[in-house]
Design a protein around this motif. Structure first.
Motif, PDB file in Angstrom:
ATOM      1  N   TRP A   1      29.736  19.949  83.382  1.00  5.67           N
ATOM      2  CA  TRP A   1      30.028  19.283  84.651  1.00  5.67           C
ATOM      3  C   TRP A   1      30.241  20.256  85.792  1.00  5.67           C
ATOM      4  CZ3 TRP A   1      33.705  18.986  80.620  1.00  5.67           C
ATOM      5  CH2 TRP A   1      34.893  19.661  80.846  1.00  5.67           C
TER       6      TRP A   1
ATOM      7  N   ASN B   1      35.786  20.210  74.165  1.00  3.41           N
ATOM      8  CA  ASN B   1      35.744  20.228  75.620  1.00  3.41           C
ATOM      9  C   ASN B   1      36.501  21.469  76.080  1.00  3.41           C
ATOM     10  OD1 ASN B   1      34.501  17.801  75.299  1.00  3.41           O
ATOM     11  ND2 ASN B   1      36.199  16.566  76.026  1.00  3.41           N
TER      12      ASN B   1
ATOM     13  N   GLU C   1      25.758  17.489  75.107  1.00  3.40           N
ATOM     14  CA  GLU C   1      26.597  18.501  75.748  1.00  3.40           C
ATOM     15  C   GLU C   1      26.444  18.360  77.251  1.00  3.40           C
ATOM     16  OE1 GLU C   1      27.077  22.888  74.542  1.00  3.40           O
ATOM     17  OE2 GLU C   1      25.735  22.949  76.286  1.00  3.40           O
TER      18      GLU C   1
ATOM     19  N   GLU D   1      31.674  19.685  78.178  1.00  6.29           N
ATOM     20  CA  GLU D   1      32.093  18.630  77.258  1.00  6.29           C
ATOM     21  C   GLU D   1      31.164  18.643  76.048  1.00  6.29           C
ATOM     22  OE1 GLU D   1      32.214  13.755  77.198  1.00  6.29           O
ATOM     23  OE2 GLU D   1      32.476  14.825  79.101  1.00  6.29           O
ATOM     24  N   ASN D   2      31.756  18.643  74.849  1.00  2.98           N
ATOM     25  CA  ASN D   2      31.009  18.661  73.583  1.00  2.98           C
ATOM     26  C   ASN D   2      30.262  19.978  73.365  1.00  2.98           C
ATOM     27  OD1 ASN D   2      31.830  16.075  72.912  1.00  2.98           O
ATOM     28  ND2 ASN D   2      30.062  15.115  73.880  1.00  2.98           N
TER      29      ASN D   2
END
Length: 240
Positions: A45, A93, A42, A72-73
């Motif tokens: 960002w 996401n 995971e 993300e994930n």
């Protein structure tokens, strides 16, 4: 003494989605424990947090905060299409916005009140199953948009204290496990609890709790209803 404090921060991180953490949240997940790549990393960002904390009249403590993340994930759960009564992990996401408000009020030396509120919004970029087959996701499965806790605490004396709490989760959505188009809205969670503690001495205390006072058979996960009315008694012992 500062009565108002503002804060803000920006960051990000990467972590592994471990099977242990997944099963702690949903013990009904069916997966291959040898295929750790199935859960993937995971990656956050962007993670922005900001808000303020305040005090007033030595009676009120409060907090207002927001958090905005791009992930993300991120893990959600869906009912397994292949194995009835179980759940699969789905990685998404998404952007997540959270607003939190907490309020602690000391009414007098014996009575305190606490209120916690959370609003959660999910915006999806794309979704995929763990076998990389893309699907269209309609909701943040099992994630409530609204969460609210109200709690009152009465400390009668040094030995006895009592509490009452109400916990609410707003509407949540689940896949029924037949197709990805079969969506069910789960009824809100409403749980009213009563409790008391008796402090025999500094190390030993006894407690009694009554949970789900209104016998609401809500479902945390689809096809797994909660217990109804529940009562507990026990003791706590503190070791040096």
């Amino acid at each position: 003494q500062r009565n108002i404090e503002f804060y803000a921060g920006l960051g990000g991180m990467t972590k592994i989605n471990t099977l242990k953490e997944i099963l702690e949240e949903n013990p009904f997940v069916v997966s291959n424990p040898l295929n750790y790549a199935e859960f993937d990393y995971e990656k956050t960002w962007i993670d922005f947090q900001g808000g303020l904390k305040f005090k007033a009249l030595n009676m009120v403590n409060g907090h207002l905060g927001i958090r905005y993340r791009g992930i993300e994930n991120h893990i959600f759960f869906i009912n397994s299409i292949t194995q009835a009564g179980t759940f699969d992990v789905i990685l998404n996401n998404c952007y997540i916005f959270n607003f939190n408000a907490d309020l602690h009020v000391r009414i007098n030396d014996n009575i305190k009140a606490v209120a916690d509120f959370a609003y959660n919004k999910y915006d999806f970029i794309k979704a995929r199953l763990t076998n990389d087959v893309p699907i269209t996701i309609a909701h943040a499965w099992y994630k409530p948009e609204i969460e609210l806790t109200l709690k009152g605490i009465y400390q009668m004396n040094e030995r006895w204290n009592f509490n009452m709490a109400t916990y609410l989760e707003g509407r949540r959505y689940a896949l029924t496990g037949n197709t990805y188009d079969d969506i069910k809205e789960l009824k809100p969670i409403v749980d009213i609890q009563l409790g008391c503690d008796y402090n025999f001495n500094e190390d030993l205390s006894f407690y009694a709790e009554v949970k789900n006072l209104i016998h609401n058979k809500y479902q945390i996960y689809y096809n797994y209803p909660s217990y109804g009315f529940q009562a507990f008694v026990g003791f706590k012992y503190r070791f040096l």
